[in-house]
Scaffold this active site. Structure first.
Site, PDB file in Angstrom:
ATOM      1  N   ASN A 157       0.845  -1.193   0.000  1.00 52.39           N
ATOM      2  CA  ASN A 157       0.000   0.000   0.000  1.00 52.39           C
ATOM      3  C   ASN A 157       0.886   1.252   0.000  1.00 52.39           C
ATOM      4  OD1 ASN A 157      -1.863   2.029   0.488  1.00 52.39           O
ATOM      5  ND2 ASN A 157      -2.341   1.351   2.564  1.00 52.39           N
ATOM      6  N   HIS A 166      -3.560  -0.749   8.121  1.00 52.89           N
ATOM      7  CA  HIS A 166      -3.260  -1.140   9.495  1.00 52.89           C
ATOM      8  C   HIS A 166      -4.465  -1.773  10.184  1.00 52.89           C
ATOM      9  CE1 HIS A 166      -4.798   3.015   9.828  1.00 52.89           C
ATOM     10  NE2 HIS A 166      -5.291   2.623  11.000  1.00 52.89           N
ATOM     11  N   GLU A 192      -6.856   4.400  17.608  1.00 52.28           N
ATOM     12  CA  GLU A 192      -8.241   4.247  17.184  1.00 52.28           C
ATOM     13  C   GLU A 192      -9.084   3.414  18.150  1.00 52.28           C
ATOM     14  OE1 GLU A 192      -8.441   2.811  13.174  1.00 52.28           O
ATOM     15  OE2 GLU A 192      -7.081   4.337  12.404  1.00 52.28           O
TER      16      GLU A 192
END
Length: 195
Positions: A157, A166, A192
């Protein structure tokens, strides 16, 4: 600094560089602009074409190597021109501060093709704070047996963080690999609060 050998001050040199970047952009000879950005996962190199953000690179990839690859694959007209990357840098800073959950900057997918591009364009569908397995992503793109190919698409990527590879894990919940290293992947998932 020996001013006899180098009679231009650092400020003057910065102004000259800014003027050069602006002139190159005005004259249409700046094909790839780049800058670096300090982040919680280390310095990132950001590069953009007129179409959009084309590359995000971790320091461990070797910024000079990345710039050489951009010169070979996109255009040899590569110049440090931070202003073109200000919107992308601002969005990344908001992301790392926890105030942004998705990216709006235009993307240039010129460095990917075929199945890899299909997978990479699908990755933003994995929402902030969520994860999917390589197998689930293979199913999502309509090719459930292409688990390894999904892994390769994630590993190659060119736009990590912005295109959230990820968020893709092994079926057993293991991290798998990551272009920025497993510590960076862990940091992004923790940021996150990924589940």
């Amino acid at each position: 600094m020996n001013h006899e050998a180098f009679p231009v001050s650092g400020d003057d040199l910065a102004r000259l560089h800014t003027a050069l970047a602006a002139r190159a952009a005005d004259e249409g000879v700046l094909d790839v602009a780049y800058r670096t950005l300090d982040t919680p996962v280390g310095p990132l190199l950001l590069a953009a074409t007129a179409r959009g953000l084309v590359r995000v690179a971790f320091e461990r990839e070797g910024f000079d190597t990345v710039l050489e690859a951009l010169a070979a694959k996109v255009s040899p007209r590569v110049l440090e021109a931070p202003a073109r990357l200000d919107p992308a840098a601002a969005e990344l800073e908001e992301y790392f501060a926890g105030r942004r959950h998705g990216f709006d900057v235009p993307l240039d997918h010129a460095l990917s093709s075929g199945f890899r591009r299909i997978v990479q364009r699908c990755l933003p569908q994995i929402g902030y704070g969520r994860t999917r397995s390589y197998k689930e992503v293979a199913e999502l793109v309509g090719n459930p047996k292409a688990v390894r190919a999904v892994g390769t698409a994630c590993a190659t990527n060119p736009l990590p963080v912005v295109v959230p590879c990820h968020r893709v894990l092994r079926t057993d919940g293991g991290l798998g690999g990551y272009i920025g290293g497993l510590e960076a992947k862990t940091t992004l998932l923790a940021l996150e609060n990924a589940a």
